[in-house]
Scaffold this motif. Structure first.
Motif, PDB file in Angstrom:
ATOM      1  N   VAL A   1      50.417  57.809  43.833  1.00 54.48           N
ATOM      2  CA  VAL A   1      51.289  58.057  42.670  1.00 54.48           C
ATOM      3  C   VAL A   1      51.238  56.863  41.731  1.00 54.48           C
ATOM      4  CG1 VAL A   1      53.680  58.394  41.955  1.00 54.48           C
ATOM      5  CG2 VAL A   1      52.790  59.615  43.956  1.00 54.48           C
ATOM      6  N   TRP A   2      51.358  55.675  42.280  1.00 50.67           N
ATOM      7  CA  TRP A   2      51.310  54.462  41.454  1.00 50.67           C
ATOM      8  C   TRP A   2      49.958  54.359  40.735  1.00 50.67           C
ATOM      9  CZ3 TRP A   2      48.399  49.858  41.745  1.00 50.67           C
ATOM     10  CH2 TRP A   2      48.884  48.808  40.958  1.00 50.67           C
ATOM     11  N   HIS A   3      48.876  54.668  41.442  1.00 45.69           N
ATOM     12  CA  HIS A   3      47.540  54.579  40.849  1.00 45.69           C
ATOM     13  C   HIS A   3      47.339  55.596  39.731  1.00 45.69           C
ATOM     14  CE1 HIS A   3      45.187  51.487  42.818  1.00 45.69           C
ATOM     15  NE2 HIS A   3      45.732  51.810  43.978  1.00 45.69           N
ATOM     16  N   SER A   4      48.054  56.708  39.773  1.00 48.92           N
ATOM     17  CA  SER A   4      47.866  57.705  38.720  1.00 48.92           C
ATOM     18  C   SER A   4      48.287  57.156  37.356  1.00 48.92           C
ATOM     19  CB  SER A   4      48.647  58.982  39.048  1.00 48.92           C
ATOM     20  OG  SER A   4      50.033  58.776  38.935  1.00 48.92           O
ATOM     21  N   TRP A   5      49.125  56.131  37.334  1.00 54.40           N
ATOM     22  CA  TRP A   5      49.448  55.435  36.082  1.00 54.40           C
ATOM     23  C   TRP A   5      48.604  54.160  35.923  1.00 54.40           C
ATOM     24  CZ3 TRP A   5      53.453  58.475  37.995  1.00 54.40           C
ATOM     25  CH2 TRP A   5      54.136  59.245  37.062  1.00 54.40           C
ATOM     26  N   SER A   6      48.533  53.363  36.978  1.00 54.40           N
ATOM     27  CA  SER A   6      47.843  52.066  36.844  1.00 54.40           C
ATOM     28  C   SER A   6      46.361  52.249  36.521  1.00 54.40           C
ATOM     29  CB  SER A   6      48.006  51.246  38.136  1.00 54.40           C
ATOM     30  OG  SER A   6      47.360  51.870  39.219  1.00 54.40           O
ATOM     31  N   ASP A   7      45.753  53.311  37.032  1.00 56.61           N
ATOM     32  CA  ASP A   7      44.346  53.558  36.711  1.00 56.61           C
ATOM     33  C   ASP A   7      44.150  53.886  35.231  1.00 56.61           C
ATOM     34  OD1 ASP A   7      43.735  53.101  39.317  1.00 56.61           O
ATOM     35  OD2 ASP A   7      43.408  55.198  39.871  1.00 56.61           O
ATOM     36  N   ARG A   8      45.218  54.231  34.570  1.00 57.53           N
ATOM     37  CA  ARG A   8      45.184  54.464  33.118  1.00 57.53           C
ATOM     38  C   ARG A   8      45.713  53.253  32.355  1.00 57.53           C
ATOM     39  NH1 ARG A   8      46.588  59.535  35.466  1.00 57.53           N
ATOM     40  NH2 ARG A   8      45.425  61.324  34.560  1.00 57.53           N
ATOM     41  N   ASN A   9      45.872  52.151  33.082  1.00 54.49           N
ATOM     42  CA  ASN A   9      46.393  50.912  32.511  1.00 54.49           C
ATOM     43  C   ASN A   9      47.815  51.107  31.975  1.00 54.49           C
ATOM     44  OD1 ASN A   9      46.055  48.145  32.043  1.00 54.49           O
ATOM     45  ND2 ASN A   9      45.477  48.482  29.901  1.00 54.49           N
ATOM     46  N   LEU A  10      48.596  51.878  32.704  1.00 50.11           N
ATOM     47  CA  LEU A  10      49.998  52.136  32.363  1.00 50.11           C
ATOM     48  C   LEU A  10      50.872  51.649  33.514  1.00 50.11           C
ATOM     49  CD1 LEU A  10      49.593  55.786  31.020  1.00 50.11           C
ATOM     50  CD2 LEU A  10      49.896  53.720  29.621  1.00 50.11           C
ATOM     51  N   TYR A  11      51.990  50.999  33.159  1.00 51.15           N
ATOM     52  CA  TYR A  11      52.830  50.401  34.200  1.00 51.15           C
ATOM     53  C   TYR A  11      54.316  50.662  33.932  1.00 51.15           C
ATOM     54  CZ  TYR A  11      48.516  48.138  35.499  1.00 51.15           C
ATOM     55  OH  TYR A  11      47.215  47.915  35.877  1.00 51.15           O
ATOM     56  N   PRO A  12      54.746  51.924  34.010  1.00 49.49           N
ATOM     57  CA  PRO A  12      56.182  52.183  33.890  1.00 49.49           C
ATOM     58  C   PRO A  12      56.908  51.603  35.101  1.00 49.49           C
ATOM     59  CG  PRO A  12      55.044  54.138  34.664  1.00 49.49           C
ATOM     60  CD  PRO A  12      53.983  53.136  34.325  1.00 49.49           C
ATOM     61  N   ALA A  13      58.197  51.417  34.972  1.00 46.94           N
ATOM     62  CA  ALA A  13      58.990  50.940  36.108  1.00 46.94           C
ATOM     63  C   ALA A  13      59.226  52.094  37.078  1.00 46.94           C
ATOM     64  CB  ALA A  13      60.319  50.385  35.612  1.00 46.94           C
ATOM     65  N   PHE A  14      58.887  51.882  38.338  1.00 48.57           N
ATOM     66  CA  PHE A  14      59.188  52.856  39.387  1.00 48.57           C
ATOM     67  C   PHE A  14      60.462  52.414  40.095  1.00 48.57           C
ATOM     68  CE2 PHE A  14      54.704  53.475  38.678  1.00 48.57           C
ATOM     69  CZ  PHE A  14      54.522  54.850  38.843  1.00 48.57           C
ATOM     70  N   VAL A  15      61.468  53.286  40.113  1.00 50.21           N
ATOM     71  CA  VAL A  15      62.736  52.988  40.780  1.00 50.21           C
ATOM     72  C   VAL A  15      62.919  54.031  41.881  1.00 50.21           C
ATOM     73  CG1 VAL A  15      65.216  52.719  40.523  1.00 50.21           C
ATOM     74  CG2 VAL A  15      63.685  52.021  38.663  1.00 50.21           C
ATOM     75  N   LEU A  16      62.916  53.582  43.126  1.00 52.11           N
ATOM     76  CA  LEU A  16      62.924  54.476  44.278  1.00 52.11           C
ATOM     77  C   LEU A  16      64.281  54.461  44.964  1.00 52.11           C
ATOM     78  CD1 LEU A  16      59.515  53.288  45.797  1.00 52.11           C
ATOM     79  CD2 LEU A  16      59.889  54.904  43.930  1.00 52.11           C
ATOM     80  N   LEU A  17      64.803  55.638  45.281  1.00 54.95           N
ATOM     81  CA  LEU A  17      66.045  55.783  46.032  1.00 54.95           C
ATOM     82  C   LEU A  17      65.743  56.467  47.358  1.00 54.95           C
ATOM     83  CD1 LEU A  17      66.879  55.795  42.907  1.00 54.95           C
ATOM     84  CD2 LEU A  17      68.959  56.940  43.672  1.00 54.95           C
ATOM     85  N   GLY A  18      66.373  56.024  48.431  1.00 59.74           N
ATOM     86  CA  GLY A  18      66.161  56.638  49.737  1.00 59.74           C
ATOM     87  C   GLY A  18      64.838  56.294  50.358  1.00 59.74           C
TER      88      GLY A  18
ATOM     89  N   ALA B   1      51.794  43.757  45.663  1.00 63.82           N
ATOM     90  CA  ALA B   1      51.532  42.844  44.547  1.00 63.82           C
ATOM     91  C   ALA B   1      52.053  43.371  43.221  1.00 63.82           C
ATOM     92  CB  ALA B   1      50.031  42.583  44.439  1.00 63.82           C
ATOM     93  N   ALA B   2      52.389  44.662  43.163  1.00 65.77           N
ATOM     94  CA  ALA B   2      52.824  45.263  41.894  1.00 65.77           C
ATOM     95  C   ALA B   2      54.169  44.693  41.456  1.00 65.77           C
ATOM     96  CB  ALA B   2      52.921  46.783  42.038  1.00 65.77           C
ATOM     97  N   SER B   3      54.313  44.531  40.151  1.00 62.59           N
ATOM     98  CA  SER B   3      55.563  43.980  39.610  1.00 62.59           C
ATOM     99  C   SER B   3      56.453  45.069  39.009  1.00 62.59           C
ATOM    100  CB  SER B   3      55.248  42.940  38.527  1.00 62.59           C
ATOM    101  OG  SER B   3      54.543  43.550  37.449  1.00 62.59           O
ATOM    102  N   ASN B   4      56.120  46.338  39.241  1.00 64.97           N
ATOM    103  CA  ASN B   4      56.879  47.416  38.604  1.00 64.97           C
ATOM    104  C   ASN B   4      57.405  48.453  39.589  1.00 64.97           C
ATOM    105  OD1 ASN B   4      54.210  48.298  39.087  1.00 64.97           O
ATOM    106  ND2 ASN B   4      54.390  49.912  37.540  1.00 64.97           N
ATOM    107  N   ILE B   5      57.503  48.082  40.872  1.00 63.70           N
ATOM    108  CA  ILE B   5      58.026  49.004  41.891  1.00 63.70           C
ATOM    109  C   ILE B   5      59.282  48.401  42.503  1.00 63.70           C
ATOM    110  CG2 ILE B   5      57.565  50.201  44.058  1.00 63.70           C
ATOM    111  CD1 ILE B   5      54.667  50.218  43.408  1.00 63.70           C
TER     112      ILE B   5
END
Length: 457
Positions: free
Chosen positions: A280-297, A309-313
């Motif tokens: 899921v993370w790669h589906s954005w990062s491979d497009r050079n996009l880095y939205p903030a991922f905020v995970l609950l549970g 190493a990611a700074s957006n999870i």
């Protein structure tokens, strides 16, 4: 003749004394013994036997359960070691299983036949919901140390369910602090110095597990974000372990909006490892996009190097006092199990003393001996009700700021007022760093600066 008469009188008196002693001893054996207690605990582990008639309930195969359940179980047993040594504890192990109907039927059979004083568990959302409903029906107190979010869509708690974990509203309020409405005031007054704003919108996606807890939490979280002025571009449920498939589907359907997202909120099933999160993370990062991922549970079973190493999870989780744990407890699941065991131990220590005062006495046994079987059964049911009430009161009145691994325990207040959440970034399975809540604010401000080439403010 006179001598024989005296002998008979002595024999008769001796028989009367022996009979009296025997009746007294037997009558005392009819007394309830608060030192002998039965609890049940419910785990997401397969059953090795089909019978619940043994003193230990079913035998569970913890070796083939998840690592999280193994850790929680190990911590719970360590916490129970703090029980008063005079208390004889019997534990019925109950498997959550996959069949909700069979699970609830088994619960009903167990609690209608056995003298269980307290229930601890369960380890998943759905089993916790069904158990909570049945415990309220049987007037059995239930301690919930593992499942978070809401326990049902209509009534998340009952009078006998005592939560150690956050509800959906806790998460929604915390998300509201992260995605604060003040950001738009800041953009207008500081970045644009109260000049007319361009059409600035902060786009957010909310992806959530397709179950009752996922829907309830998603509704409250999404409403809070919308109230704070953010745009909800996607509001999508996903089936268990199908998050990656859902994201691929959204990319195929609406690539433009997916590219413009500033944040992706993912609400997993309680303690969800979020299968294929790295994809899921790669589906954005491979497009050079880095939205903030905020995970609950989310409770990771593995942390791939790119995610570490990611700074957006980021993960929102309950804040625990791990520094107060015994040195051998190093993970959160074991810590929650340990805290639950400590709370159970302390509650029974208090309830046991109270019940001894109410059930012991010189004439109590004789009184019970003279009762009819029906009255004796009714008295036993009253004893169970009073013991359960005493345990429930002991937990609710446990006003202790220093529960090891847990912190403050004030269970007679609302969950929203006593549960603290934190924002963290996982660098390993049992390793994370705490992140300041302003991180989302700062990321969005930086996005606006870049987009509108604002460099001097």
């Amino acid at each position: 003749m006179e001598k024989n008469k005296k002998i008979w009188i002595i024999i008769i008196l001796a028989l009367i004394v022996i009979l009296a002693i025997g009746l007294y001893v037997y009558s005392r054996s009819l007394l309830e013994n608060p030192n002998n207690i039965i609890i049940s605990s419910i785990w997401n582990a397969p059953a090795l036997s089909a019978s619940n008639n043994s003193e230990q309930g079913v035998e569970l195969d913890f070796a083939n359960s998840s690592k999280r359940v193994q850790n929680a179980r190990r911590g719970f047993l360590k916490g129970l070691q703090n029980m008063d040594p005079d208390i004889v504890l019997k534990e019925y192990l109950i498997s959550e299983g996959m069949d909700a109907g069979r699970f609830t039927t088994n619960l009903a059979n167990i609690y209608s036949e056995d003298d269980i004083i307290l229930t601890v568990g369960a380890t998943t959302d759905e089993a916790s919901m069904y158990t909570s409903m049945e415990m309220n029906f049987f007037d059995v107190p239930m301690l919930i140390p593992f499942a978070d979010g809401d326990l049902s869509s209509s009534n998340s708690d009952g009078s006998y369910s005592i939560r150690m974990t956050p509800k959906a509203q806790n998460y929604a309020d915390f998300v509201g602090e992260i995605f604060t409405k003040n950001i738009f005031d800041y953009i207008q007054s500081y970045l644009f110095e109260n000049r007319p704003l361009p059409n600035i919108g902060v786009d957010v996606a909310v992806l959530f597990t397709d179950n009752f807890n996922g829907h309830d939490t998603a509704v409250k979280v999404t409403q809070k974000i919308m109230d704070n002025g953010f745009n909800i571009c996607f509001y999508e449920p996903f089936s268990k372990d199908m998050l990656s498939n859902k994201v691929d589907q959204l990319w195929n359907q609406n690539e433009k909006d997916m590219k413009n997202l500033s944040a992706v909120i993912i609400i997993g099933e309680d303690q969800d490892p979020l299968h294929k999160l790295n994809e899921v993370w790669h589906s954005w990062s491979d497009r050079n996009l880095y939205p903030a991922f905020v995970l609950l549970g989310h409770n990771p079973e593995s942390v791939p190097s790119e995610l570490a190493a990611a700074s957006n999870i980021y993960v929102i989780q309950q804040a625990l006092d791990l520094s107060s744990c015994p040195s051998e407890i190093v993970n959160r699941s074991e810590a929650m199990g340990y805290a639950a065991g400590i709370i159970v131990s302390r509650a029974f220590g208090q309830a046991d003393e109270l019940m001894k005062q109410n059930t012991q006495g010189f004439f109590k046994g004789i009184e019970k001996l003279l009762q009819t079987p029906d009255k004796r059964l009714a008295a036993h049911q009253d004893y169970l009700y009073n013991y359960r009430s005493a345990v429930r009161s002991a937990i609710l009145n446990l006003d202790d700021p220093n529960i090891p691994c847990y912190g403050s325990a004030f269970f007679n207040t609302d969950v929203e007022n006593r549960i603290d959440l934190e924002l963290v970034h996982y660098t390993g399975v049992d390793h994370f760093i705490t992140v300041d809540k302003s991180v989302i604010f700062n990321r969005i401000i930086d996005e606006v600066r870049t987009k509108y080439n604002i460099t001097d403010r």
